[in-house]
Design an enzyme around this catalytic site. Structure first.
Site, PDB file in Angstrom:
ATOM      1  N   HIS A 120      31.178 -46.516  38.199  1.00 15.75           N
ATOM      2  CA  HIS A 120      32.278 -45.941  37.435  1.00 15.75           C
ATOM      3  C   HIS A 120      32.082 -46.080  35.927  1.00 15.75           C
ATOM      4  CE1 HIS A 120      33.892 -49.998  36.683  1.00 15.75           C
ATOM      5  NE2 HIS A 120      33.537 -50.250  37.930  1.00 15.75           N
ATOM      6  N   ASP A 121      32.441 -45.034  35.215  1.00 13.81           N
ATOM      7  CA  ASP A 121      32.506 -44.999  33.755  1.00 13.81           C
ATOM      8  C   ASP A 121      31.143 -45.052  33.065  1.00 13.81           C
ATOM      9  OD1 ASP A 121      35.530 -45.130  33.518  1.00 13.81           O
ATOM     10  OD2 ASP A 121      35.141 -46.990  34.596  1.00 13.81           O
ATOM     11  N   GLY A 138      29.063 -50.745  36.358  1.00 14.54           N
ATOM     12  CA  GLY A 138      30.101 -50.003  35.654  1.00 14.54           C
ATOM     13  C   GLY A 138      29.979 -50.067  34.141  1.00 14.54           C
TER      14      GLY A 138
END
Length: 257
Positions: A120-121, A138
């Site tokens: 994520h991200d 992440g």
């Protein structure tokens, strides 16, 4: 559209007219796929996911699944993939989270081999090469023209600068400055990729300046802040070193030493 009869494509998905979708693939309602894309068999694309033009996604990839983050509560975060990317078998790219900008991004012209994971991200630039099983935790930021060797692992919140390169099975736990080659577990600096820079059109003067920056960071025994000041001063005089300016502005974990 050349959509195989066994593929499941939600009627709300926005699919360009010439997209090909292989057997048993699943495309969710909030997915957009641009012109010229080829989606192989057994691919799952879900979440709020956008693919630009001319991407090739090979079998058994999972794009846009929920982030592997216990704090995620179903927010409408996104995965954005640019143009002309090749994404090989068994890759997993997750949505962003509300704890960051809410978007996982992949730029243009990237060559991403099998079993690569983008958590994520993560923010991935352009013209990168990720060899098999490279893994980003992440919030990792990867610059342009970066090469990650097979089984490279990058710690969360790390930054890897433009034109950096990692060796096979590198464990990156701090930021890697632009142009630097890193190797080992934990990864340490191992010179600069002079040959790669020549192939990308860097002049001898630019490569010499980059080598001097490497020496300031790693060979002259300077304290970090003093070495950083030397490199930034050189970057103000040599345009090719501009990636150092952006890198130091983003770096927060300290650099590999």
């Amino acid at each position: 559209m050349a959509i195989h009869s066994t593929a499941i494509v939600d009627p709300q998905a926005k699919i360009a007219a010439d997209v090909e979708i292989g057997a048993y693939s699943i495309i969710g309602p909030n997915v957009e796929i641009g012109a010229g894309c080829w989606i192989g068999p057994h691919v799952v694309i879900e979440g709020h996911t956008t693919l630009g033009k001319n991407n090739r996604v090979f079998q058994f990839c999972s794009l846009g699944a929920a982030p592997q983050d216990k704090k995620y509560a179903g927010e409408p975060t996104r995965l954005e993939i640019g143009d002309n990317n090749t994404i090989r078998e068994f890759c997993t790219f997750n949505l962003g989270t509300s704890q960051d900008v809410g978007v996982t991004r992949v730029g243009n012209d990237n060559w991403i081999m099998a079993y690569v994971h983008l958590a994520h991200d993560c923010q991935v630039g352009n013209h990168t090469i990720f060899a098999n099983n490279a893994t980003l935790a992440g919030h990792v930021h990867i610059g342009d023209w970066v090469i990650l060797g097979g089984f490279t692992s990058v710690h969360q919140f790390s930054v890897v600068g433009d034109h950096a390169m990692t060796a096979f099975a590198s464990a990156v736990t701090q930021d890697v400055p632009p142009f630097v080659m890193a190797a080992g577990n934990r990864a340490v600096p191992a010179g600069i990729n002079s040959e790669g820079l020549k192939r990308r059109g860097f002049t001898p003067d630019a490569i010499r300046a980059i080598k001097n920056a490497y020496k300031a960071l790693y060979r002259q025994g300077l304290p970090y802040e003093e070495a950083k000041a030397v490199v930034l001063q050189a970057a103000s005089e040599q345009e090719a070193m501009e990636p150092f300016v952006r890198f130091f502005a983003a770096s927060a974990r300290g650099i590999i030493r």
